[in-house]
Structures are given as structure tokens and as C-alpha cells.
Design an enzyme around this catalytic site. Structure first.
Site, PDB file in Angstrom:
ATOM      1  N   CYS A  92       0.795  -1.238   0.000  1.00 50.42           N
ATOM      2  CA  CYS A  92       0.000   0.000   0.000  1.00 50.42           C
ATOM      3  C   CYS A  92       0.823   1.281   0.000  1.00 50.42           C
ATOM      4  O   CYS A  92       0.685   2.086  -0.915  1.00 50.42           O
ATOM      5  CB  CYS A  92      -0.964  -0.017   1.172  1.00 50.42           C
TER       6      CYS A  92
HETATM    7  P1  NAD Z   1      -4.711  -8.799  -3.984  1.00 52.18           P
HETATM    8  O1  NAD Z   1      -3.799  -8.726  -5.138  1.00 52.18           O
HETATM    9  O2  NAD Z   1      -4.287  -9.495  -2.723  1.00 52.18           O
HETATM   10  O3  NAD Z   1      -6.087  -9.466  -4.426  1.00 52.18           O
HETATM   11  C1  NAD Z   1      -6.787  -9.152  -5.584  1.00 52.18           C
HETATM   12  C2  NAD Z   1      -7.672 -10.332  -5.951  1.00 52.18           C
HETATM   13  O4  NAD Z   1      -8.516  -9.944  -7.048  1.00 52.18           O
HETATM   14  C3  NAD Z   1      -6.904 -11.566  -6.406  1.00 52.18           C
HETATM   15  O5  NAD Z   1      -7.301 -12.678  -5.642  1.00 52.18           O
HETATM   16  C4  NAD Z   1      -7.300 -11.722  -7.887  1.00 52.18           C
HETATM   17  O6  NAD Z   1      -7.354 -13.074  -8.303  1.00 52.18           O
HETATM   18  C5  NAD Z   1      -8.674 -11.081  -7.902  1.00 52.18           C
HETATM   19  N1  NAD Z   1      -9.112 -10.618  -9.225  1.00 52.18           N
HETATM   20  C6  NAD Z   1      -8.404  -9.992 -10.189  1.00 52.18           C
HETATM   21  N2  NAD Z   1      -9.179  -9.743 -11.254  1.00 52.18           N
HETATM   22  C7  NAD Z   1     -10.433 -10.197 -10.964  1.00 52.18           C
HETATM   23  C8  NAD Z   1     -11.667 -10.218 -11.643  1.00 52.18           C
HETATM   24  N3  NAD Z   1     -11.810  -9.704 -12.874  1.00 52.18           N
HETATM   25  N4  NAD Z   1     -12.738 -10.778 -11.031  1.00 52.18           N
HETATM   26  C9  NAD Z   1     -12.622 -11.308  -9.789  1.00 52.18           C
HETATM   27  N5  NAD Z   1     -11.467 -11.315  -9.091  1.00 52.18           N
HETATM   28  C10 NAD Z   1     -10.388 -10.765  -9.664  1.00 52.18           C
HETATM   29  O7  NAD Z   1      -5.111  -7.281  -3.649  1.00 52.18           O
HETATM   30  P2  NAD Z   1      -5.404  -6.646  -2.206  1.00 52.18           P
HETATM   31  O8  NAD Z   1      -4.126  -6.479  -1.445  1.00 52.18           O
HETATM   32  O9  NAD Z   1      -6.551  -7.346  -1.575  1.00 52.18           O
HETATM   33  O10 NAD Z   1      -5.842  -5.180  -2.649  1.00 52.18           O
HETATM   34  C11 NAD Z   1      -7.073  -4.918  -3.282  1.00 52.18           C
HETATM   35  C12 NAD Z   1      -7.265  -3.418  -3.333  1.00 52.18           C
HETATM   36  O11 NAD Z   1      -7.389  -2.899  -2.000  1.00 52.18           O
HETATM   37  C13 NAD Z   1      -6.101  -2.649  -3.960  1.00 52.18           C
HETATM   38  O12 NAD Z   1      -6.589  -1.533  -4.657  1.00 52.18           O
HETATM   39  C14 NAD Z   1      -5.299  -2.182  -2.757  1.00 52.18           C
HETATM   40  O13 NAD Z   1      -4.567  -1.020  -3.038  1.00 52.18           O
HETATM   41  C15 NAD Z   1      -6.403  -1.903  -1.756  1.00 52.18           C
HETATM   42  N6  NAD Z   1      -5.997  -2.003  -0.344  1.00 52.18           N
HETATM   43  C16 NAD Z   1      -5.152  -2.983   0.060  1.00 52.18           C
HETATM   44  C17 NAD Z   1      -4.813  -3.091   1.401  1.00 52.18           C
HETATM   45  C18 NAD Z   1      -3.868  -4.154   1.879  1.00 52.18           C
HETATM   46  O14 NAD Z   1      -3.405  -4.035   3.017  1.00 52.18           O
HETATM   47  N7  NAD Z   1      -3.550  -5.152   1.084  1.00 52.18           N
HETATM   48  C19 NAD Z   1      -5.333  -2.178   2.331  1.00 52.18           C
HETATM   49  C20 NAD Z   1      -6.224  -1.208   1.884  1.00 52.18           C
HETATM   50  C21 NAD Z   1      -6.552  -1.129   0.539  1.00 52.18           C
END
Ligand code: NAD
Length: 428
Positions: free
Chosen positions: A266
Site C-alpha cells: 500500500c
Molecule cells: P490482492 O492482489 O491481494 O487481491 C486481488 C484479488 O482480485 C486476487 O485474488 C485476484 O485473483 C482477484 N481478481 C483480479 N481480477 C479479478 C476479476 N476480474 N474478477 C474477480 N477477481 C479478480 O489485492 P489486495 O491487497 O486485496 O488489494 C485490493 C485493493 O485494496 C487494492 O486496490 C489495494 O490497493 C487496496 N488495499 C489494500 C490493502 C492491503 O493491506 N492489502 C489495504 C487497503 C486497501
């Protein structure tokens, strides 16, 4: 309520499990079949305290995982929680999110009643238009029934479940009153147990709040690291200095621990994204540029300190900690990556150890040795660096006696033992 959550990564899985836990019927949708299988088995696809217990309780009952978007039209709310990775120029790659938005729109193409789609992923305010366009592309004529809202996520990896249950704030960005009300209703059961301020605003402002939040925190750490480096040059202990500084209410005692810098999925990505979006809009955010520069300098300073004590060419160096922070196996942008690369550039042989992140790092950097315990990593090493502040490192004691040359450079001020070893801190 019936809720669909698209994307089952760190955020989506935590969201889905916690929403089920507060009483909603949740469908978790991901394109990755392995993740879907894992969720339906009641197991967590990621390492996160408390998550597996929630999944074990609710999977097959209030929580179902699937690769199909079929449940979307019957949901009261659909959250988009897919990843927004960085492009080479720091801007976010909206491809996965646009694909998910278009598929969501497509699943809603036959609705004749209103539907709320909420962006959970972190996106810049200007990019909301592209997600809206993707939804409309998918939905066709039904797009008039779709309202798009923004509900940024503030959870921290390692304490994600607890952060979801005890938020400092809930930010609801929506233009229509009914959408604001519906999003409030999603969080009502949570806020009955733990009151937190609910900020109601428009989607663009909600998106910016997330970036401003993370940019502020990342910059706070970089400022503390910058001051910490100055302290070290003066032969002072930055922790003693900042403890006193933190007594000022305007500053607060939190996030004043200097060290090897920030990482994870992040802070680096979000600071880069807001810088890129600002530059696009014709503004150069000078403080954010400096925050990144200081962060890139910290791993170099750690390795430089080690070089004061050990000739790195051919030396065996233990790297303790690979995850970007404790309680997670996430190595994305972990400071351990530049530390390992720099040590290798200097000709060192690495033996790395992390309680949970050895395997993800092995995939990323296969050509180093991985130990199954900290003690094994330290054994016969000519020096050690501490990169992640796992509690178990604090308790390391006799293990340092196994080293060929007990030199420890601590990047997190976690090691308690100081006697009988050469101990050096990054900013103290
Ligand atoms: P991640 O990469 O861990 O997970 C994303 C998931 O989305 C994956 O499992 C992937 O297979 C799935 N995906 C991709 N394309 C898809 C589709 N078309 N249909 C269905 N599923 C699909 O990402 P994350 O860390 O969970 O982050 C997600 C969002 O949240 C990002 O924008 C990130 O910046 C934000 N965020 C993350 C955190 C954190 O601590 N990781 C905290 C706050 C916000």
C-alpha cells in the site's frame, strides 16, 4: 443483506469473512479457482490472524465463494476489491479493476431495479470515471440503474480482521442519498458494537481521503527516518529523541519508530500513484518525492552500517525477516528485497529466515539459502541484519553465539541482547 465481493485477496477475503460474521449473506467472487476452493474449504488463502477462524465458521453457510458473477444481480451491494497494481511510471494499472467492473456491469445487464456497486480498491479520484465507464460498457442500457460508490479500506495487513472490526472511521462516498443509506446499512451491525465516525462524502473525495491518509503516514515515517539518520550521525539515540517529541499532542506517539523504511502493497504503491496522478494534473508534490527518496536510502544505510563491521565479499550474512512487517507473509515491496540485493551486489552469501514468508520470497529470489529457524540462519554467519520486527527475534539470545562473527545490525530496534555481540542500530 446479500452482498457480493469481487476479488478475494487481502482486502476482499477480509471484507467477505467479516461481513459474513456481522450477519450478511456474502458471495466472494474471484477468477482464481484455487482461491475459491480454499475459501469454500473454510481456509484462508493468505496469512492473516483470525481470518481462518472466521472462514471456518462461515464458509458453506453465510459465505460462499465462486468464480461466477451470477450472484451479483441478486445482491443489495456489490463491492469491487480487486488489485490495483503499479505501472512502471507509478500510476495504477486499472486493467484488472476495469475488467471486474465490466464483468459486474455485464452481470447486471438485465436488472430493472437500482443496484449499488462500491469500489473498495484504492483508486485515484480521476480514475473513478474509467471504472464507471467500464461498468456502463458491461451493463449497456441497464447502466441507468447502477449507482457507483466508493468505500476505501484502511485495514492493515497483520491486523486486518481486528482493524475491520474496530475501524477508526468509515468513509462512505456516494452521490445518491439511497446509496449512502444502503452503505450505512452494510456497516450498521459493526458500528452497533464499536462506534466509529462515519464520514459521508462524494466518491472522489472518499478516494482522495485514502491516498491522503497513506501519503501522510508514509511521509511521517520518512521524516522520522530522516531525523533518525541525523541523530545517528550525531551519535544520538533517535528513539529517545522521538519519544519526547511524541509527547506533543499535535504529533502523537504513533509511527515514530525509525528504521529500515516502509514497504508492503500500500504505502509505496499509493504514494507512487498519488505522485503520478498529481504530475498528470500538472503539480509536482515535492514532499512526497522526498519521502520516497528517504525510504529508498534506508536499506543502503543498513548495509553501509554492516560494512563498517564486516567485509561483505564472500561473507555469510543472515537476513532476519522477509515480510514487509510482522504477522503477514506479504513480501510486496518489503525492505528485505533491496537489502538482499545490495548484500549480494557486495558479494555476500545470504541465509534468509522469516517465520512465514520464506516461500513467497523463495519464489521472488530463488538463488539464496533459506533457513527454517532464526538460529539456523545465524549459525556460522559472519554478520546479521534484522529487517522485520517479528517478536521472536526479540527473544533471540544464545542463537547469536552460533555465529562465526556475532555482528548484528538491527533495522527495527527489536533485538534485546546487547552483551557479548557487536550490536549496531540504524538510527540509535
Ligand atoms: P490482492 O492482489 O491481494 O487481491 C486481488 C484479488 O482480485 C486476487 O485474488 C485476484 O485473483 C482477484 N481478481 C483480479 N481480477 C479479478 C476479476 N476480474 N474478477 C474477480 N477477481 C479478480 O489485492 P489486495 O491487497 O486485496 O488489494 C485490493 C485493493 O485494496 C487494492 O486496490 C489495494 O490497493 C487496496 N488495499 C489494500 C490493502 C492491503 O493491506 N492489502 C489495504 C487497503 C486497501
Amino acid at each position: 443483506m446479500d452482498i457480493s465481493v469481487i476479488g478475494s485477496g487481502y482486502v476482499g477475503t477480509t471484507l467477505a469473512a467479516c461481513l459474513a460474521d456481522i450477519g450478511h449473506e456474502v458471495t466472494a467472487i474471484d477468477i482464481d479457482e484455487e482461491i475459491v476452493r480454499t475459501l469454500n474449504d473454510g481456509r484462508a488463502p493468505i496469512e492473516e490472524p483470525g481470518l481462518e477462524a472466521l472462514l471456518a465458521t462461515h464458509a458453506g453457510d453465510r459465505l460462499t465463494a465462486t468464480t461466477s458473477y451470477d450472484a451479483v444481480p441478486d445482491s443489495d451491494v456489490t463491492f469491487l476489491a480487486v488489485g490495483t497494481p503499479s505501472n512502471d511510471d507509478g500510476s495504477i494499472d486499472l486493467g484488472p479493476l476495469e475488467a471486474a467492473a465490466e464483468a459486474t456491469g455485464n452481470a447486471l445487464a438485465d436488472i430493472d431495479d437500482r443496484h449499488l456497486v462500491v469500489v473498495k480498491s484504492t483508486v485515484t479520484p480521476p480514475s473513478l470515471e474509467r471504472i464507471q465507464a467500464a461498468l456502463e460498457r458491461g451493463a449497456g442500457a441497464a447502466a441507468e440503474h447502477i449507482e457507483m460508490g466508493m468505500n476505501p479500506e484502511f485495514l492493515r495487513e497483520g491486523t486486518a480482521v481486528d482493524d475491520f472490526r474496530h475501524p477508526d472511521k468509515v468513509v462512505i462516498g456516494a452521490n445518491a442519498d439511497w446509496a449512502t443509506d444502503r452503505l450505512n446499512a452494510v456497516f450498521d451491525p459493526l458500528l452497533e458494537d464499536h462506534s466509529a465516525p462515519v464520514v459521508e462524502t462524494d466518491p472522489e473525495t472518499a478516494a482522495m481521503i485514502k491516498y491522503a491518509n497513506n501519503a501522510f503516514l508514509a511521509t511521517k515515517i520518512s521524516l522520522v527516518n530522516d531525523l533518525g539518520n541525523v541523530c545517528k550521525e550525531f551519535g544520538l539515540d533517535a528513539y529517545e529523541v522521538m519519544e519526547a517529541v511524541g509527547l506533543d499532542d499535535r504529533i502523537s506517539e504513533q509511527f515514530l519508530r525509525s528504521g529500515v523504511g516502509w514497504g508492503g502493497s500500500c504505502f509505496p504503491k499509493d504514494v507512487d500513484a498519488v505522485r503520478a496522478a498529481a504530475r498528470d494534473a500538472g503539480y509536482d508534490p515535492a514532499v512526497l518525492e522526498a519521502a520516497v527518496e528517504v525510504n529508498e536510502r534506508q536499506p543502503e544505510r543498513l548495509v553501509d552500517r554492516l560494512k563498517q563491521h564486516v567485509d561483505l565479499e564472500g561473507a555469510q550474512i543472515a537476513v532476519l525477516g522477509l515480510a514487509f512487517k510482522p504477522q503477514t507473509d506479504d513480501i510486496r515491496n518489503s525492505r528485505s528485497i533491496p537489502v538482499i540485493e545490495l548484500l549480494r551486489d557486495h558479494g555476500a552469501e545470504i541465509v534468509a529466515y522469516d517465520p512465514v514468508a520464506n516461500e513467497p520470497m523463495r519464489e521472488r529470489i530463488p538463488a539464496i539459502e533459506y533457513a527454517t529457524t532464526a538460529k539456523a540462519a545465524l549459525s556460522d554467519s559472519d554478520g546479521a541484519v534484522v529487517v522485520t520486527d517479528w517478536d521472536e527475534f526479540a527473544a533471540l539470545d544464545d542463537a547469536f553465539d552460533e555465529m562465526a562473527n556475532p555482528v548484528v545490525v538491527d533495522g527495527r530496534r527489536i533485538i534485546e541482547r546487547r552483551d557479548g555481540i557487536t550490536y549496531d542500530g540504524l538510527t540509535w
